[in-house]
Design an enzyme around this catalytic site. Structure first.
Site, short mmCIF file in Angstrom:
data_model
loop_
_atom_site.label_atom_id
_atom_site.label_comp_id
_atom_site.label_asym_id
_atom_site.label_seq_id
_atom_site.Cartn_x
_atom_site.Cartn_y
_atom_site.Cartn_z
N LYS A 23 34.54 27.32 33.03
CA LYS A 23 35.60 28.11 32.39
C LYS A 23 36.88 27.30 32.25
O LYS A 23 37.48 27.25 31.17
CB LYS A 23 35.89 29.35 33.25
CG LYS A 23 37.17 30.07 32.85
CD LYS A 23 37.41 31.32 33.67
CE LYS A 23 38.15 31.13 34.98
NZ LYS A 23 39.61 30.90 34.85
N ASN A 24 37.29 26.66 33.34
CA ASN A 24 38.60 26.00 33.33
C ASN A 24 38.61 24.67 32.58
O ASN A 24 39.66 24.05 32.43
CB ASN A 24 39.12 25.85 34.76
CG ASN A 24 39.50 27.21 35.35
OD1 ASN A 24 39.62 28.19 34.61
ND2 ASN A 24 39.66 27.27 36.66
N CYS A 117 51.08 38.12 38.26
CA CYS A 117 49.71 37.71 38.48
C CYS A 117 49.29 38.11 39.89
O CYS A 117 50.09 38.04 40.82
CB CYS A 117 49.61 36.19 38.33
SG CYS A 117 48.00 35.53 38.71
N ARG A 122 53.33 32.65 39.66
CA ARG A 122 52.74 31.49 38.97
C ARG A 122 53.66 31.10 37.82
O ARG A 122 53.44 31.45 36.67
CB ARG A 122 51.33 31.83 38.44
CG ARG A 122 50.32 32.00 39.55
CD ARG A 122 48.97 32.35 39.01
NE ARG A 122 48.29 31.22 38.39
CZ ARG A 122 47.18 31.34 37.67
NH1 ARG A 122 46.65 32.53 37.47
NH2 ARG A 122 46.60 30.29 37.13
N ASP A 306 40.18 28.07 44.27
CA ASP A 306 39.30 29.03 43.58
C ASP A 306 38.04 29.36 44.38
O ASP A 306 37.28 30.24 44.00
CB ASP A 306 38.93 28.51 42.19
CG ASP A 306 40.13 28.55 41.24
OD1 ASP A 306 41.12 29.23 41.57
OD2 ASP A 306 40.07 27.89 40.19
N ARG A 398 35.60 38.16 33.60
CA ARG A 398 36.53 37.20 32.99
C ARG A 398 36.05 35.78 33.23
O ARG A 398 36.27 34.91 32.39
CB ARG A 398 37.93 37.35 33.60
CG ARG A 398 38.70 38.54 33.11
CD ARG A 398 40.12 38.47 33.60
NE ARG A 398 40.70 37.15 33.28
CZ ARG A 398 41.86 36.70 33.74
NH1 ARG A 398 42.57 37.46 34.55
NH2 ARG A 398 42.30 35.50 33.42
C1 EPZ Z 1 44.49 26.33 37.17
O1 EPZ Z 1 45.61 27.19 37.00
C2 EPZ Z 1 43.25 27.20 37.11
N1 EPZ Z 1 43.20 27.87 35.82
C3 EPZ Z 1 43.26 28.20 38.25
O2 EPZ Z 1 42.02 28.91 38.18
C4 EPZ Z 1 43.35 27.46 39.58
O3 EPZ Z 1 43.45 28.38 40.63
C5 EPZ Z 1 44.57 26.54 39.57
O4 EPZ Z 1 44.53 25.65 38.42
C6 EPZ Z 1 44.69 25.67 40.81
O5 EPZ Z 1 43.56 24.86 40.92
C7 EPZ Z 1 42.74 27.23 34.76
O6 EPZ Z 1 42.36 26.07 34.80
C8 EPZ Z 1 42.66 27.98 33.48
P1 EPZ Z 1 48.47 24.95 38.47
P2 EPZ Z 1 47.03 26.60 36.67
O7 EPZ Z 1 49.51 24.85 37.41
O8 EPZ Z 1 46.90 25.44 35.79
C9 EPZ Z 1 52.59 25.70 40.75
C10 EPZ Z 1 40.62 30.83 38.38
O9 EPZ Z 1 40.35 31.80 39.11
N2 EPZ Z 1 53.23 25.62 39.42
O10 EPZ Z 1 47.69 23.73 38.80
O11 EPZ Z 1 47.87 27.73 36.23
C11 EPZ Z 1 51.73 26.94 40.92
O12 EPZ Z 1 52.49 28.05 41.27
C12 EPZ Z 1 41.99 30.28 38.38
O13 EPZ Z 1 39.80 30.30 37.64
C13 EPZ Z 1 54.60 25.67 39.33
O14 EPZ Z 1 55.32 25.77 40.33
O15 EPZ Z 1 47.50 26.15 38.12
C14 EPZ Z 1 50.74 26.51 41.97
O16 EPZ Z 1 51.31 26.64 43.23
C15 EPZ Z 1 43.10 31.17 38.59
N3 EPZ Z 1 55.19 25.60 38.10
C16 EPZ Z 1 50.55 25.01 41.68
O17 EPZ Z 1 51.68 24.64 40.88
C17 EPZ Z 1 54.44 25.48 36.96
O18 EPZ Z 1 55.02 25.40 35.86
C18 EPZ Z 1 49.28 24.65 40.95
O19 EPZ Z 1 49.14 25.47 39.79
C19 EPZ Z 1 53.05 25.43 37.07
C20 EPZ Z 1 52.46 25.50 38.32
#
Ligand code: EPZ
Length: 419
Positions: A23-24, A117, A122, A306, A398
């Site tokens: 998916k991701n 969320c 997030r 995840d 989803r």
């Molecule tokens: C990706 O989300 C995945 N989604 C998530 O999968 C997964 O949990 C996550 O990465 C972490 O591995 C997809 O790939 C579509 P991040 P993403 O930006 O990209 C902080 C699932 O169930 N952050 O790497 O949104 C954030 O809060 C899911 O499949 C900021 O502070 O995650 C977190 O603590 C849900 N500011 C960390 O970074 C930002 O602008 C990592 O988040 C962006 C992120």
């Protein structure tokens, strides 16, 4: 649709299933099709609601998207609109992946802010900061991020936090920037490597994907390609843990063990046997009482957040106590009160939960609140004695490709009740 599952638990899973595409990886690859004005073909696409949502986002932008049995055909030759509406982005945050491609293609974008969320806060601040560094003007109005870029210029960008989404978005936007963009502290997730590989096949010049520093040279003219999505390591991990909690034996085919060594090693540490054989992984948890083992979630190659929720189920039914610490989403614990309904024993302190191993779970009704919490509840009810109901399985739909069919194939008694 508020479908639910009825699960009769207490039966060891046994047999062989095939992993679906990730998916991701699929979601950013779909967004990347916007960088061309031709027809992109993506194979090994999982059958998921999130894929259908992303298809709707692309259609709003003007793409012609066809989904047929694992193949997506995306024709972006008539894209003429640079907006991603709230109605879709609020359903799926990954819609935000169109930001980078829209900026690259139109020099303009209007994308809804995702909002709340179930995983906790997030933010998207890193995405916006990075786009500003590339030369975009950004203002937020009425819940939308409005972007205008007269010209995009390559530069050095330090990510305060390694973010999968921000790294992907930036890689896509930077393909249209003049000069070299260097991302420091970039995300190393395999799905980012898949995106970089596809972009390079399209004609991009990206180096270092999968490491902490990625370099993108631009601008480049990108051509559409045919691409096969990598296997889903999180789906694979979920099925391994389902086999582990039911004390079964399961083989996963088309599984990339090399993308999940941390998880496989952790499972091994509990005393459950894992065997890797080319592209298949077999777990054998028959006649084993797994030992409790501590886990800390971290960015790749650490233990994935995840799989945190499914892991708590495994540890709840292990011998002894363990600690699980969530460093990516410190509030991602909505599965915890539901698992307590089945008999789990937890104590929560800050971003850690102390898990007391219990002898058994007993069936109950439980409710899903996000994709991975849903997966955790399904595998927990498979291990629970008696009958359970898993409510709100649209969360599961989803992100998991026909999970109940795959589980049934492994001997689980699980039925979807349509409502
Ligand atoms: C990706 O989300 C995945 N989604 C998530 O999968 C997964 O949990 C996550 O990465 C972490 O591995 C997809 O790939 C579509 P991040 P993403 O930006 O990209 C902080 C699932 O169930 N952050 O790497 O949104 C954030 O809060 C899911 O499949 C900021 O502070 O995650 C977190 O603590 C849900 N500011 C960390 O970074 C930002 O602008 C990592 O988040 C962006 C992120």
């Amino acid at each position: 649709m508020m479908d639910h599952f009825v699960v009769e638990g207490g039966r060891p899973l046994s047999g062989t299933i095939t992993c679906s595409g990730a998916k991701n990886a699929a979601l950013p690859l779909m967004a990347a099709s916007l960088l061309t004005d031709g027809v992109t073909v993506l194979n090994n696409i999982p059958d998921l609601q999130d894929v259908r949502t992303m298809a709707m986002v692309l259609r709003v932008i003007g793409a012609d998207v066809r989904i047929e049995e694992g193949t997506l055909t995306i024709d972006c030759s008539h894209c003429n609109f640079w907006e991603a509406p709230y109605e879709l982005v609020r359903k799926m945050r990954a819609s935000f992946y169109v930001l980078g491609p829209l900026i690259a293609r139109f020099g303009e974008a209007k994308v809804s802010l995702p909002g709340g969320c179930a995983l906790g806060p997030r933010p998207v601040d890193l995405h916006l900061k990075a786009m500003k560094r590339l030369g975009c003007d950004i203002y937020i109005e009425s819940g939308y991020v409005n972007v205008k870029a007269k010209s995009l210029k390559g530069t050095r960008i330090n990510m305060d936090v390694s973010s999968v989404g921000a790294t992907g978005n930036l890689m896509m936007a930077a393909c249209a920037a003049t000069g070299t963009t260097v991302i420091n502290n970039s995300a190393c997730e395999p799905e980012i490597i898949d995106l970089a590989n596809m972009l390079n096949a399209m004609g991009a010049d990206i180096n270092g994907a999968g490491s902490k520093q990625v370099e993108i040279n631009g601008p480049v003219d990108l051509k559409p390609v045919k691409w096969k999505v990598i296997p889903d390591r999180i789906e694979a991990g979920t099925f391994l843990l389902a086999a582990a909690v039911t004390r079964g034996k399961v083989t996963l085919k088309e599984c990339r063990a090399d993308l999940m060594y941390t998880v496989l090693d952790k499972i091994n540490e509990t005393g459950v046997n894992i065997q890797i054989d080319n592209d298949s992984v077999t777990i054998d948890a028959r006649d084993v009482k797994p030992c409790a083992t501590d886990v800390i979630t971290e960015a790749y190659p650490g233990f994935p957040t995840d799989l945190q929720a499914p892991w708590t189920v495994f540890m709840s039914l292990a011998k002894g106590d363990s600690i699980l610490t969530e460093t990516i989403y410190p509030e991602r614990f909505t599965h915890v009160p539901e698992l307590i309904r089945l008999g789990a024993q937890f104590r929560k302190k800050l971003n850690s939960i102390y898990i007391e191993g219990v002898e058994r779970f007993t069936g109950a009704s439980v409710m899903c609140s996000d994709i991975r919490a849903a997966a955790a509840l399904v595998i927990a009810t498979l291990a629970a004695e008696g009958t359970s109901k898993v409510l709100r399985v649209y969360h599961l739909d989803r992100g998991y490709d026909r999970m109940e069919d795959k589980l049934s194939k492994l001997g689980a008694k699980i039925r979807r009740i349509r409502e």
